[in-house]
Design an enzyme around this catalytic site. Structure first.
Site, PDB file in Angstrom:
ATOM      1  N   TYR A   1       0.821  -1.216   0.000  1.00 54.23           N
ATOM      2  CA  TYR A   1       0.000   0.000   0.000  1.00 54.23           C
ATOM      3  C   TYR A   1       0.857   1.270   0.000  1.00 54.23           C
ATOM      4  CZ  TYR A   1      -3.126   3.692   1.569  1.00 54.23           C
ATOM      5  OH  TYR A   1      -3.809   4.868   1.675  1.00 54.23           O
TER       6      TYR A   1
ATOM      7  N   ASP B   1      -8.285  -3.551  -1.102  1.00 51.87           N
ATOM      8  CA  ASP B   1      -9.475  -2.798  -1.505  1.00 51.87           C
ATOM      9  C   ASP B   1      -9.108  -1.522  -2.259  1.00 51.87           C
ATOM     10  OD1 ASP B   1      -9.678  -0.492   0.895  1.00 51.87           O
ATOM     11  OD2 ASP B   1      -8.697  -2.351   1.459  1.00 51.87           O
TER      12      ASP B   1
ATOM     13  N   LYS C   1     -11.251  -9.024   5.778  1.00 51.29           N
ATOM     14  CA  LYS C   1     -11.820  -7.695   6.007  1.00 51.29           C
ATOM     15  C   LYS C   1     -12.491  -7.210   4.723  1.00 51.29           C
ATOM     16  CE  LYS C   1     -10.737  -2.952   7.256  1.00 51.29           C
ATOM     17  NZ  LYS C   1      -9.654  -1.974   7.381  1.00 51.29           N
TER      18      LYS C   1
END
Length: 556
Positions: free
Chosen positions: A295, A330, A402
């Site tokens: 990320y 995500d 998640k």
């Protein structure tokens, strides 16, 4: 990394045998995934990850060295500096780097100087350093052995604190209980003021939230230091500091006793200070941390080598602390198409799993990320979402996945947004997700009000109450749309992993494979904080954490 001499191993704290969440029996496959294809995907992910693991183990960073000093007990900041407060760990590590370099690690020069100058504490040493009274050198012979023993003893004390916190969490869960059902309901607070965050977090727990995430202040991931003390002036979030962690943990312990279940606390171990924040989380008994392998590279333009070195150390800390990590797949679907790029999420999940296992994390600690981001105007969008969510669930049956709510296609129409979140919650129930982030009808449009959060929690409560056990009855047709789509995405993931094995993960990142972000391995912020280790590099924290990981029960 260097192991400690046998003469000093008595200082190693024993590994904690804390009780992990009970495993549920794997569900029968609903998608007809080919076990050989799944095995191939994991084998390819391991091959793709290994060169990066080798790179990470051959380097250290300024943040790893600062995290080591934090474990050894160095806290506080130089409040007299003209440019603002400077944490003592930054002052000491920067001075050691200037005097003798960091290729041997910070521990030997620091603990040698502590003895040479007859100083009582690391804070005394830091103050003397700021005053220009210390010249750091690398000890040899008997002086090196003394410095090594002293460093290991000091770091072991910090790790024992982490061990005690993990045991305390287990005692509280045993006494207060866990939420009565999965998924855990995960809600964000982010006012900028830690005291106001406490009010919102406690009210959210009373309204049904099981996990409270305190969003970090905008831009903190790019600070190469961790602020000190309680803060009241964050921007779109609250600064991650040790004191803020302590305040929020105490507040959630208080409301946990009130509501009769243990309420978990989440923050962010990412950015340029990833290892340090992981240590602070362990020292203050946080329960989850956002901690993704890529990320920071993709979405914060942090140097890839810096990120991979830092994430390995931070995950070793999380493994020891019993912290569940949340990964960030995500985010790829906010910058790339959620249908055509679905397989990149699967690839990243497999890589995150591989990196996490190598660092000592168990399956129950892997909150692997995925998201409900397909354009709702696309025909069969909900069926596609179910296919992708079920694929993640079946690939990682023991991980508390998640599941992230819609953001990219939220328009400001609160009624449409509320409906989309209802569909998201239903998908989470149908596919057995582990951690469900509460979606707001104003998500990604304006900062949600407390009333928005209350309505969002009501949405989750209704769907889980009405359909929380619907997964028991949900069986997609063996060769229908959902199962066929899931198998197609897995096949695409295998083909992409084959290319990554051939070209290298760093090359894949540089060419925009994930989230369309192109990040070259020699670019990005923080590259000057990466140091190749010398042959005699020493880091007692890394040694103790690796010894612990080696003693953990084998993963199933």
């Amino acid at each position: 990394m260097n192991a400690a001499p046998a003469a000093t191993r008595g200082t190693t704290p024993p590994p904690v045998r804390a009780t992990a969440p009970a495993r549920t029996a794997p569900r029968p496959s609903l998608l007809g995934l080919d076990p050989a294809t799944v095995a191939t995907a994991r084998a390819l992910a391991a091959r793709a990850a290994q060169p990066v693991i080798d790179l990470a183990t051959a380097h250290t960073t300024v943040s790893v060295e600062r995290a080591t000093l934090r474990l050894a007990g160095l806290t506080g900041a130089d409040t007299t500096h003209r440019a603002g407060d400077v944490p003592w760990v930054n002052r000491v590590v920067d001075t050691v780097a200037e005097h003798c370099g960091l290729q041997h690690g910070v521990s030997l020069p620091v603990f040698h100087a502590l003895r040479e100058h007859d100083l009582a504490t690391l804070t005394d040493l830091a103050e003397a350093t700021a005053a220009g009274q210390i010249r750091y050198t690398l000890p040899t012979g008997a002086a090196r052995r003394r410095a090594e023993r002293a460093a290991r003893t000091a770091v072991a004390r910090g790790i024992r604190t982490i061990d005690r916190n993990r045991a305390q969490r287990d005692r509280l869960v045993a006494r207060l209980g866990d939420p009565p059902q999965r998924p855990w309901i995960y809600l964000i607070v982010a006012t900028g003021d830690i005291d106001e965050d406490v009010v919102q977090a406690q009210n959210a727990a009373r309204a049904g939230a099981d996990v409270i995430a305190v969003i970090r202040s905008t831009g903190q991931s790019l600070l190469d230091y961790v602020p000190e003390g309680a803060t009241h002036h964050g921007f779109a979030g609250t600064y991650a500091t040790q004191e803020n962690f302590r305040i929020m943990r105490a507040a959630l312990d208080e409301v946990s006793r009130e509501v009769g279940r243990y309420v978990r606390l989440t923050n962010y171990a990412s950015g340029l200070c990833m290892p340090e924040i992981a240590v602070l989380a362990g020292l203050q008994r946080l329960d989850m941390m956002l901690n993704d392998s890529m990320y920071g590279i993709l979405f914060r333009d942090i140097n890839p080598v810096r990120t991979f070195v830092d994430q390995r150390f931070s995950r070793q800390v999380h493994a020891r602390a019993g912290i569940i990590i949340n990964t960030g797949e995500d985010n790829y679907l906010t910058t790339d198409d959620a249908v055509s790029a679905a397989h990149t999420v699967t690839v990243s999940q497999l890589l995150n799993e591989c990196f996490a296992h190598e660092a000592g994390l168990a399956d129950w600690q892997l909150g692997l990320g995925h998201a409900f981001e397909i354009n709702p105007d696309l025909p069969d969008s909900f069926r596609l979402e179910l296919a992708h969510a079920l694929l993640a669930r079946e690939l990682f049956p023991h991980a508390p996945l998640k599941w992230m709510p819609p953001t990219k296609h939220m328009t400001g129409d609160v009624f449409r947004g509320y409906l989309l979140n209802g569909f998201f919650n239903l998908a989470g129930a149908l596919t057995g997700q582990g951690i469900l982030l509460v979606g707001m009808m104003t998500e990604a449009v304006v900062t949600p009000f407390l009333s928005d959060r209350d309505l969002a929690l009501a949405n989750v409560r209704y769907v889980l109450g009405a359909a929380g056990n619907l997964a028991e009855d949900f069986r997609p047709a063996p060769d229908g749309f959902i199962a066929t789509r899931a198998r197609h995405v897995l096949d695409q993931a295998v083909r992409l992993l084959e290319r990554i094995v051939d070209d290298g993960l760093l090359t894949a990142i540089a060419t925009g494979t994930f989230g369309l972000m192109k990040r070259p391995p020699d670019g990005g912020k923080g590259a000057d904080g990466v140091i190749a280790k010398a042959e005699d590099y020493l880091n007692p924290a890394a040694s103790l954490l690796e010894e612990h990981a080696a003693r953990e029960e084998p993963r199933p």
